[in-house]
Design a protein around this motif. Structure first.
Motif, PDB file in Angstrom:
ATOM      1  N   MET A 166      40.277  43.207   2.628  1.00 35.54           N
ATOM      2  CA  MET A 166      41.491  42.842   1.903  1.00 35.54           C
ATOM      3  C   MET A 166      41.419  43.381   0.480  1.00 35.54           C
ATOM      4  N   ASN A 167      42.147  44.438   0.199  1.00 35.38           N
ATOM      5  CA  ASN A 167      42.239  44.960  -1.155  1.00 35.38           C
ATOM      6  C   ASN A 167      43.661  45.447  -1.388  1.00 35.38           C
ATOM      7  N   ILE A 168      43.911  46.013  -2.548  1.00 33.82           N
ATOM      8  CA  ILE A 168      45.263  46.420  -2.899  1.00 33.82           C
ATOM      9  C   ILE A 168      45.771  47.516  -1.964  1.00 33.82           C
ATOM     10  N   GLY A 169      44.866  48.422  -1.544  1.00 32.91           N
ATOM     11  CA  GLY A 169      45.262  49.483  -0.635  1.00 32.91           C
ATOM     12  C   GLY A 169      45.691  48.942   0.720  1.00 32.91           C
ATOM     13  N   PHE A 170      44.954  47.932   1.209  1.00 33.25           N
ATOM     14  CA  PHE A 170      45.288  47.278   2.474  1.00 33.25           C
ATOM     15  C   PHE A 170      46.681  46.659   2.386  1.00 33.25           C
ATOM     16  N   LEU A 171      46.939  45.935   1.322  1.00 27.55           N
ATOM     17  CA  LEU A 171      48.225  45.260   1.149  1.00 27.55           C
ATOM     18  C   LEU A 171      49.374  46.273   1.032  1.00 27.55           C
ATOM     19  N   LEU A 172      49.131  47.357   0.284  1.00 27.50           N
ATOM     20  CA  LEU A 172      50.169  48.376   0.134  1.00 27.50           C
ATOM     21  C   LEU A 172      50.482  49.061   1.468  1.00 27.50           C
ATOM     22  N   MET A 173      49.445  49.279   2.279  1.00 25.13           N
ATOM     23  CA  MET A 173      49.649  49.919   3.578  1.00 25.13           C
ATOM     24  C   MET A 173      50.443  49.011   4.513  1.00 25.13           C
ATOM     25  N   ILE A 174      50.141  47.717   4.488  1.00 20.64           N
ATOM     26  CA  ILE A 174      50.901  46.756   5.288  1.00 20.64           C
ATOM     27  C   ILE A 174      52.364  46.736   4.831  1.00 20.64           C
ATOM     28  N   LEU A 175      52.569  46.767   3.514  1.00 18.98           N
ATOM     29  CA  LEU A 175      53.933  46.802   2.980  1.00 18.98           C
ATOM     30  C   LEU A 175      54.665  48.065   3.424  1.00 18.98           C
ATOM     31  N   SER A 176      53.947  49.186   3.497  1.00 19.54           N
ATOM     32  CA  SER A 176      54.584  50.435   3.916  1.00 19.54           C
ATOM     33  C   SER A 176      55.013  50.378   5.374  1.00 19.54           C
ATOM     34  N   THR A 177      54.215  49.712   6.220  1.00 19.99           N
ATOM     35  CA  THR A 177      54.591  49.598   7.634  1.00 19.99           C
ATOM     36  C   THR A 177      55.789  48.661   7.798  1.00 19.99           C
ATOM     37  N   LEU A 178      55.820  47.581   7.022  1.00 16.79           N
ATOM     38  CA  LEU A 178      56.975  46.683   7.050  1.00 16.79           C
ATOM     39  C   LEU A 178      58.210  47.398   6.521  1.00 16.79           C
ATOM     40  N   ASN A 179      58.026  48.166   5.459  1.00 16.67           N
ATOM     41  CA  ASN A 179      59.125  48.931   4.872  1.00 16.67           C
ATOM     42  C   ASN A 179      59.698  49.930   5.881  1.00 16.67           C
ATOM     43  N   TRP A 180      58.814  50.612   6.641  1.00 18.97           N
ATOM     44  CA  TRP A 180      59.280  51.582   7.630  1.00 18.97           C
ATOM     45  C   TRP A 180      60.047  50.895   8.753  1.00 18.97           C
TER      46      TRP A 180
END
Length: 304
Positions: free
Chosen positions: A153-167
């Motif tokens: 769990m780090n900022i990169g993990f959270l940003l990647m999850i946000l990108s998948t939700l965004n897509w």
């Protein structure tokens, strides 16, 4: 006729995913010379120019109604600008293998949103196919990295999850808005929006100064990223969503690691492992199941 149109739409989605899968290899080849954000500007610039030339050759009208302009801008912000910025920033703190399995959350989000907003139906067959595809993605990601599955769990993990939700939001929105213009026109204005919004990054980083450092091979990678990844892939994704349900189109995202693996073997001379091939087969089976083609075929065989 319906079967042929669905098959054609599936091929469009497959080609889009293939280009996106190869894009990781091309991006890796260029990032040694350009920073991620300057790279995005060049990509969108080449993509927008290519799409404009296509529109002119096909004599499509560029004029759109003011009524739909906000829709196009929102799609461009979500599908192009925010999506690419989130992924570029995430890759600064997580490796490509971690990004590969995190991408597998996108179809899950798409299915949930499709049920809520597009009233698409989910059944046991789709669930089984999705679980199989996720397993295949994990197998390929772990075999390429040579590491066991780790949840960091780090900022990169959270940003990647946000990108998948965004897509997922972008795909459902693109399907539900039903903008009365050809996918090529819609893609052009989305790409243009991405270009305008990312240009400040190029100015801030003085990215144009690094363009002279690129050799012929790196320029070829840039052209591929602009024409095929930022241009044709988005266009074909829109064409697929015109015909197929958003949840079914999103399942093709699971094929992306396979395209990346094949490109890495052919272009980067990476070794292919038997477990990776097994993971790829599992993904393909999962995608076929969700798209409703494998189960009816097996039932027909059993009846015979």
């Amino acid at each position: 006729m319906i079967i042929n149109s669905k098959l054609t739409a599936s091929l469009y989605a497959l080609m889009a995913i293939s280009f996106w899968g190869v894009s990781f290899v091309s991006t890796k080849a260029v990032l040694g010379k350009l920073d991620p954000y300057s790279l995005l500007v060049i990509r969108f610039g080449i993509g927008a120019l290519f799409l404009l030339l296509l529109l002119l050759l096909q004599r499509n009208r560029l004029k759109v109604s003011i009524k739909y302009l906000p829709h196009l801008i929102v799609l461009g912000i979500l599908g192009v600008f925010i999506h690419q910025i989130l992924q570029a920033t995430a890759l600064l703190t997580i490796n490509a293998s971690a990004a590969g399995w995190l991408i597998s959350f996108s179809p899950v989000f798409t299915v949930i949103l499709s049920i809520l907003f597009l009233h698409e139906k989910i059944n046991l067959t789709k669930v089984v196919g999705m679980v199989l595809a996720i397993m295949g993605v994990l197998i390929i990601s772990m075999s390429r990295s040579g590491q066991s599955f780790q949840l960091m769990m780090n900022i990169g993990f959270l940003l990647m999850i946000l990108s998948t939700l965004n897509w997922a939001i972008y795909s459902v929105l693109l399907k539900s808005l039903k903008i009365p213009y050809p996918p090529l026109v819609v893609t052009f204005y989305m790409c243009l929006t991405g270009l305008f919004l990312t240009t400040p990054f190029l100015i801030r980083n003085r990215g144009w100064e690094d363009l002279s450092l690129l050799n012929h091979s790196e320029w070829a990678h840039l052209l591929f990223l602009g024409v095929f990844v930022s241009g044709i892939a988005y266009w074909y994704w829109g064409k697929a969503l015109e015909v197929l349900e958003a949840s079914k189109v999103s399942m093709f995202l699971y094929l992306e690691p396979i395209a990346t693996l094949i490109a890495a073997v052919l272009l980067l001379q990476e070794k292919v492992l038997l477990i990776s091939i097994g993971g790829g087969i599992i993904i393909i089976i999962g995608v076929i199941i969700v798209n409703g083609q494998l189960v009816p075929m097996l039932l027909r065989l059993l009846k015979k």
